[in-house]
Write a protein that holds these residues in place. Structure first.
Motif, PDB file in Angstrom:
ATOM      1  N   ALA A 158       1.730 -47.593 -25.489  1.00 14.29           N
ATOM      2  CA  ALA A 158       0.493 -47.197 -26.822  1.00 14.29           C
ATOM      3  C   ALA A 158      -0.419 -46.444 -25.999  1.00 14.29           C
ATOM      4  CB  ALA A 158       0.032 -48.612 -26.825  1.00 14.29           C
ATOM      5  N   ALA A 159      -0.689 -46.471 -24.771  1.00 11.10           N
ATOM      6  CA  ALA A 159      -1.838 -45.717 -24.001  1.00 11.10           C
ATOM      7  C   ALA A 159      -1.210 -44.341 -23.982  1.00 11.10           C
ATOM      8  CB  ALA A 159      -1.719 -46.255 -22.698  1.00 11.10           C
ATOM      9  N   VAL A 160       0.007 -44.067 -23.798  1.00 10.54           N
ATOM     10  CA  VAL A 160       0.373 -42.803 -24.067  1.00 10.54           C
ATOM     11  C   VAL A 160       0.397 -42.142 -25.308  1.00 10.54           C
ATOM     12  CG1 VAL A 160       2.432 -40.970 -23.798  1.00 10.54           C
ATOM     13  CG2 VAL A 160       2.056 -42.804 -21.900  1.00 10.54           C
ATOM     14  N   LEU A 161       0.761 -42.778 -26.300  1.00 15.01           N
ATOM     15  CA  LEU A 161       0.822 -42.496 -27.706  1.00 15.01           C
ATOM     16  C   LEU A 161      -0.612 -41.845 -28.242  1.00 15.01           C
ATOM     17  CD1 LEU A 161       3.357 -44.607 -29.005  1.00 15.01           C
ATOM     18  CD2 LEU A 161       3.710 -42.245 -28.912  1.00 15.01           C
ATOM     19  N   ILE A 178       6.200 -37.269 -16.895  1.00 13.59           N
ATOM     20  CA  ILE A 178       7.348 -38.325 -16.520  1.00 13.59           C
ATOM     21  C   ILE A 178       6.439 -39.543 -15.719  1.00 13.59           C
ATOM     22  CG2 ILE A 178       9.396 -38.762 -15.222  1.00 13.59           C
ATOM     23  CD1 ILE A 178       9.890 -36.091 -15.380  1.00 13.59           C
ATOM     24  N   TYR A 179       6.591 -40.768 -16.462  1.00 14.29           N
ATOM     25  CA  TYR A 179       5.803 -41.680 -15.782  1.00 14.29           C
ATOM     26  C   TYR A 179       7.001 -42.787 -15.315  1.00 14.29           C
ATOM     27  CZ  TYR A 179       1.651 -40.354 -18.531  1.00 14.29           C
ATOM     28  OH  TYR A 179       0.579 -39.734 -18.817  1.00 14.29           O
ATOM     29  N   GLU A 180       6.718 -43.144 -14.262  1.00 16.97           N
ATOM     30  CA  GLU A 180       7.757 -44.046 -13.328  1.00 16.97           C
ATOM     31  C   GLU A 180       7.156 -45.398 -13.522  1.00 16.97           C
ATOM     32  OE1 GLU A 180      10.984 -43.503 -12.384  1.00 16.97           O
ATOM     33  OE2 GLU A 180      10.968 -41.551 -12.369  1.00 16.97           O
ATOM     34  N   LEU A 181       7.619 -46.326 -14.359  1.00 12.26           N
ATOM     35  CA  LEU A 181       7.013 -47.559 -14.628  1.00 12.26           C
ATOM     36  C   LEU A 181       7.296 -48.714 -13.975  1.00 12.26           C
ATOM     37  CD1 LEU A 181       6.104 -46.838 -18.341  1.00 12.26           C
ATOM     38  CD2 LEU A 181       4.476 -46.158 -16.333  1.00 12.26           C
ATOM     39  N   SER A 224       4.882 -45.867  -7.742  1.00 10.25           N
ATOM     40  CA  SER A 224       4.050 -44.813  -8.421  1.00 10.25           C
ATOM     41  C   SER A 224       2.432 -45.285  -8.780  1.00 10.25           C
ATOM     42  CB  SER A 224       4.612 -44.325  -9.715  1.00 10.25           C
ATOM     43  OG  SER A 224       4.597 -45.089 -10.660  1.00 10.25           O
ATOM     44  N   GLY A 225       2.469 -46.529  -8.984  1.00  2.13           N
ATOM     45  CA  GLY A 225       1.051 -47.052  -9.740  1.00  2.13           C
ATOM     46  C   GLY A 225       0.985 -46.503 -11.161  1.00  2.13           C
ATOM     47  N   ASP A 226       1.899 -45.783 -11.881  1.00  5.34           N
ATOM     48  CA  ASP A 226       1.711 -45.381 -13.136  1.00  5.34           C
ATOM     49  C   ASP A 226       1.506 -46.416 -13.987  1.00  5.34           C
ATOM     50  OD1 ASP A 226       2.168 -42.696 -12.027  1.00  5.34           O
ATOM     51  OD2 ASP A 226       3.988 -42.539 -13.087  1.00  5.34           O
ATOM     52  N   LEU A 227       2.019 -47.566 -14.059  1.00  6.05           N
ATOM     53  CA  LEU A 227       1.892 -48.542 -15.012  1.00  6.05           C
ATOM     54  C   LEU A 227       0.476 -48.980 -15.151  1.00  6.05           C
ATOM     55  CD1 LEU A 227       2.951 -50.505 -17.255  1.00  6.05           C
ATOM     56  CD2 LEU A 227       3.692 -51.872 -15.748  1.00  6.05           C
ATOM     57  N   ALA A 228      -0.166 -49.447 -13.643  1.00  8.67           N
ATOM     58  CA  ALA A 228      -1.282 -49.956 -13.593  1.00  8.67           C
ATOM     59  C   ALA A 228      -2.440 -48.779 -14.094  1.00  8.67           C
ATOM     60  CB  ALA A 228      -1.604 -50.258 -12.310  1.00  8.67           C
ATOM     61  N   LYS A 229      -2.086 -47.526 -13.951  1.00 14.55           N
ATOM     62  CA  LYS A 229      -3.116 -46.297 -14.183  1.00 14.55           C
ATOM     63  C   LYS A 229      -3.018 -46.440 -15.802  1.00 14.55           C
ATOM     64  CE  LYS A 229      -1.770 -43.769 -10.318  1.00 14.55           C
ATOM     65  NZ  LYS A 229      -1.069 -42.721  -9.754  1.00 14.55           N
ATOM     66  N   LEU A 230      -1.917 -46.315 -16.378  1.00 19.28           N
ATOM     67  CA  LEU A 230      -1.868 -46.407 -17.867  1.00 19.28           C
ATOM     68  C   LEU A 230      -2.738 -47.542 -18.687  1.00 19.28           C
ATOM     69  CD1 LEU A 230       1.920 -44.911 -18.513  1.00 19.28           C
ATOM     70  CD2 LEU A 230      -0.539 -43.966 -18.991  1.00 19.28           C
ATOM     71  N   ILE A 231      -2.302 -48.716 -18.138  1.00 20.85           N
ATOM     72  CA  ILE A 231      -2.853 -49.974 -18.854  1.00 20.85           C
ATOM     73  C   ILE A 231      -4.118 -50.449 -18.344  1.00 20.85           C
ATOM     74  CG2 ILE A 231      -0.432 -50.672 -19.422  1.00 20.85           C
ATOM     75  CD1 ILE A 231      -0.602 -52.955 -17.351  1.00 20.85           C
TER      76      ILE A 231
END
Length: 287
Positions: free
Chosen positions: A181-184, A194-197, A263-270
Motif C-alpha cells: 500500500a505504501a508503494v502504491l 526493488i524492495y527486498e522485504l 535490507s531494512g526495506d520493510l520497516a522503512k516502507l511501513i
C-alpha cells in the motif's frame, strides 16, 4: 489515479485494500479484481469498483484493467501455472496502457536458488521486457506459514524441517500488505525499484519451536529431518507431491540464506518495526 489490485479477494489482497483505505486512499479510485463475484461483493460494499477477471483469461483481464493507472499484480497461487497467468496480466496491461505494475515476487529471487522462485524470476523477466514501468515487492516468507501450523506443533511437540540453522526473515501478511500500500500510494517515482522485504529479526526453526513453546507454556522442539523423509511426510499428510518437493527445497535453500533479508526495506516502507515472531504467535494462539 486509479489503482487496481489483481487477486483482491485473496488473503493478501484483502489486507492490501484495508491498508490502502487506512492510508487514506479514495475507495472510488480502487479497483478490486477477482474471479468470484460473490467474494468481490464485500469490497463493493466498502465503496470500491469491482471487476471480475481470471488470470487464465486474457480477454477478461483487458476489460478489467481499462482505465487503470497503477496495478498490484499479486502472484497467483497455482504453482506451475503462474508464469503463463502472469504473462496474461502483463499483456493485458500493455494493451490498455497501465502505467505502473507492482509485483509480489519472492525475497532474494535471483540469488536464493529456490525452486519456488523460478516462476517469480520468469515474471520479473516478463516485466523487464514489457515496456511498462514496474516495481518489485520481493516478499520474504510469511510468518503465517508457521503460525497456521500451531495446532500441529503443539499436539506433536515438534517442528519438523530440513533447514538446519538457516535464518528466516519472516513477516506477517499484514506487514507485507502495508508495504504494498505504501508503494502504491507513494508520491515518489517507484519505477525500477526493488524492495527486498522481510522481518528485522531473522530466526531459525529451532528458535521458532522455542518461541511457540514459550507462548503456549509447553515444550516444543525442532527436529531436523532427512529431506526425502520430510517429502514423504508431507505427501502422506495430503500435500501434493510437487508442492511437497518445493517446500523441502525451500528448507534446504534456507540453510544457505535464501530467506534471510537484511535490507531494512520493510520497516522503512511501513514506518515501524515489522511484527515480531513472538507477537505473531501470541496473536495466532489468541485467535
Amino acid at each position: 489515479m486509479n489503482i487496481a489490485i489483481a487477486g483482491a479477494t485473496g488473503q493478501l489482497g484483502q489486507l492490501v485494500i484495508d491498508a490502502l483505505l487506512k492510508r487514506g486512499a479514495d475507495p472510488a479510485q480502487l479497483i478490486a479484481i477477482g474471479r468470484s463475484p460473490e467474494k468481490l461483493e464485500p469490497l463493493a460494499g466498502k465503496g470500491l469498483q469491482t471487476r471480475v477477471a481470471d488470470y487464465n483469461a486474457e480477454a477478461s483481464l483487458v476489460t478489467a484493467l481499462e482505465g487503470v493507472d497503477k496495478l498490484l499484480l499479486i502472484s497467483g497461487s497455482e504453482v506451475g501455472q503462474r508464469t503463463t497467468q502472469h504473462e496474461n496480466v502483463i499483456t493485458a496491461a500493455q494493451r490498455v496502457n497501465v502505467k505502473l505494475i507492482a509485483y509480489t515476487s519472492i525475497a532474494n529471487a535471483l540469488t536464493g536458488n529456490m525452486k519456488l522462485a523460478q516462476e517469480h524470476i520468469a515474471t520479473e523477466h516478463l516485466l523487464a521486457g514489457s515496456g511498462i514501468d514496474y516495481v518489485l515487492l520481493r516478499n520474504g516468507w510469511y510468518t503465517e506459514n508457521y503460525t497456521d501450523q500451531l495446532l500441529g506443533y503443539l499436539n506433536s511437540g515438534v517442528v519438523l524441517g530440513a533447514a538446519g540453522d538457516g535464518k528466516i526473515s519472516a513477516a506477517t501478511r499484514a506487514d507485507y500488505a502495508e508495504a504494498a500500500a505504501a508503494v502504491l500510494l507513494s508520491d515518489s517515482d517507484q519505477a525500477g525499484k526493488i524492495y527486498e522485504l522481510g522481518g528485522d529479526k531473522p530466526f531459525t526453526l529451532s528458535q521458532l519451536a522455542g518461541a511457540v513453546g514459550a507462548a503456549a507454556g509447553q515444550d516444543v522442539t525442532y527436529q531436523e529431518m532427512d529431506p526425502a523423509k520430510l517429502v514423504e511426510i508431507y505427501t502422506d499428510s495430503g500435500v501434493p507431491a510437487i508442492f511437497a518437493d518445493i517446500l523441502v527445497d525451500t528448507d534446504l535453500r534456507i540453510r544457505e540464506g535464501a530467506l534471510e533479508v537484511n535490507s531494512g526495506d520493510l520497516a522503512k516502507l511501513i514506518g515501524r518495526a515489522p511484527t515480531s515472531l513472538g507477537k505473531a504467535i501470541k496473536d495466532a494462539l489468541a485467535a
